[in-house]
Scaffold this active site. Structure first.
Site, PDB file in Angstrom:
ATOM      1  N   LYS A 145       8.922   3.174  -3.340  1.00 34.14           N
ATOM      2  CA  LYS A 145       9.788   2.460  -2.394  1.00 34.14           C
ATOM      3  C   LYS A 145      11.084   2.044  -3.088  1.00 34.14           C
ATOM      4  CE  LYS A 145       5.904   0.943   0.433  1.00 34.14           C
ATOM      5  NZ  LYS A 145       4.906  -0.071   0.762  1.00 34.14           N
TER       6      LYS A 145
ATOM      7  N   GLN B 145       3.335  -6.116  -0.524  1.00 35.21           N
ATOM      8  CA  GLN B 145       2.476  -4.933  -0.611  1.00 35.21           C
ATOM      9  C   GLN B 145       1.015  -5.319  -0.390  1.00 35.21           C
ATOM     10  OE1 GLN B 145       3.486  -1.747  -0.813  1.00 35.21           O
ATOM     11  NE2 GLN B 145       1.394  -0.985  -0.819  1.00 35.21           N
TER      12      GLN B 145
ATOM     13  N   ASP C 205       8.051  -4.712   7.623  1.00 34.55           N
ATOM     14  CA  ASP C 205       6.770  -4.043   7.823  1.00 34.55           C
ATOM     15  C   ASP C 205       6.288  -4.188   9.267  1.00 34.55           C
ATOM     16  OD1 ASP C 205       5.473  -2.608   5.781  1.00 34.55           O
ATOM     17  OD2 ASP C 205       5.137  -4.445   4.622  1.00 34.55           O
TER      18      ASP C 205
HETATM   19  N1  GUN Z   1      -0.236  -0.917   2.068  1.00 35.56           N
HETATM   20  C1  GUN Z   1      -0.500   0.269   2.654  1.00 35.56           C
HETATM   21  N2  GUN Z   1       0.426   0.559   3.593  1.00 35.56           N
HETATM   22  C2  GUN Z   1       1.297  -0.461   3.591  1.00 35.56           C
HETATM   23  C3  GUN Z   1       2.491  -0.746   4.329  1.00 35.56           C
HETATM   24  O1  GUN Z   1       2.928   0.012   5.202  1.00 35.56           O
HETATM   25  N3  GUN Z   1       3.100  -1.916   4.016  1.00 35.56           N
HETATM   26  C4  GUN Z   1       2.624  -2.769   3.079  1.00 35.56           C
HETATM   27  N4  GUN Z   1       3.298  -3.895   2.870  1.00 35.56           N
HETATM   28  N5  GUN Z   1       1.531  -2.545   2.381  1.00 35.56           N
HETATM   29  C5  GUN Z   1       0.878  -1.390   2.637  1.00 35.56           C
END
Ligand code: GUN
Length: 303
Positions: A51, A95, A118
């Site tokens: 990311k 995350q 998110d």
């Molecule tokens: N863990 C797995 N997929 C995601 C996501 O799309 N966002 C976040 N913050 N954590 C994740």
């Protein structure tokens, strides 16, 4: 069988996002994303690194907060509060999953809904349910974009989703069943409480698998011509690799692909699209900030 090239689709979408970043920069705005990672989960470290790298490539500033798994909840609440107040931060990403014992839902609830890139805050999930404009969770959003750019119209189709997570299954169920372009599908969601999952998967025109179980879906479980979207990213031991592992999806590619009309590979399918839609949401948050700055300035100039 046609392979859905998530990397190529991601590049197409990223070109548009890049143009928007340039435009914002001309207005003196650099989009900023704060990423919070707690603990040492190797998969999470790899996602977060991906990311941040994507942000750098796009000219988006990323603010990296990596904390040990012994971090007390208060530290995280304070950090989120500080990021909520920080005008250079447009988006906040916590995350998931968090290390055991941390109050995941309460922490997500603390993120300013305007910075919730998110789309996991109750306000944004509620808007999604109501069909109002909001941040869409990145993986479901990426899947919609794949459908759009690959010419896959879910209208009138039977979509079967395996997995009821808040990150993928439940938002996707709502998005695909809503009225309008990109929706109008008949959606079935299966989960750990579903007996005889094959009964449903064999009916699927489109099958989306987000369970976290390596190679759960076998060729015998799908019908000819199915479109398969594999969200899973699982590490399995592989002594022939330098790393000692390789990545597989939730779908057994070798037995399912020959029956599928289209299928996403792992890696290189959904993953690049999830990151792309995070960039999209961050830039959208920055654009909203720019717009509200302008309206505040307009008000003060106009009296
Ligand atoms: N863990 C797995 N997929 C995601 C996501 O799309 N966002 C976040 N913050 N954590 C994740």
């Amino acid at each position: 069988m046609e392979l859905i090239d998530g990397k190529r689709i991601a590049q197409t979408v990223r070109a548009t996002i890049q143009a928007e970043v340039h435009q914002l920069k001309r207005l003196g705005i650099v989009p900023g994303l704060a990423v919070i990672l707690v603990g040492e989960d190797p998969a999470s470290i790899s996602y977060v690194t991906g990311k941040e790298k994507a942000c750098a490539e796009m000219g988006i500033r990323s603010f990296d907060h990596r904390l040990p798994d012994t971090t007390p909840p208060e530290t995280l609440f304070h950090l989120i509060e500080r990021l909520n107040q920080d005008p250079s931060v447009d988006g906040i990403l916590l995350q998931l999953p968090l290390p055991r014992g941390l109050p995941e839902r309460q922490l997500l609830n603390c993120i300013d809904p305007e910075k919730d890139v998110d789309g996991f805050h109750p306000m944004n999930l509620g808007k999604l349910l109501l069909g109002e404009e909001t941040f869409l969770p990145c993986t479901p959003h990426g899947i919609l974009k794949i459908f759009e750019l690959e010419g896959i119209d879910p209208a009138g189709k039977h979509v079967v989703i395996l997995g009821r997570s808040i990150t993928v299954g439940r938002p996707l169920l709502n998005l695909l069943s809503r009225k309008g372009v990109g929706g109008n599908a008949t959606v079935t969601i299966c989960h750990t409480g579903t007996p005889n999952v094959s009964f449903y998967t064999r009916q699927a025109d489109i099958l989306v698998v987000a369970t976290g179980s390596p190679r759960l879906v076998q060729g015998s479980m799908v019908k000819e011509g199915v479109v398969v979207i594999d969200v899973g990213v699982n590490r399995i031991p592989d002594p022939t690799k330098k790393s000692g592992y390789r990545l597989v999806g939730d779908v057994d590619f070798d037995s399912v692909a020959p029956k599928a009309s289209k299928i996403t590979p792992v890696p290189g399918g959904v993953g690049p699209m999830t990151i792309t839609m995070l960039l999209y949401n961050t830039v959208w948050a920055a654009k909203k900030r720019e717009k509200s700055n302008r309206s505040v300035q307009g008000r003060s100039v106009g009296g």
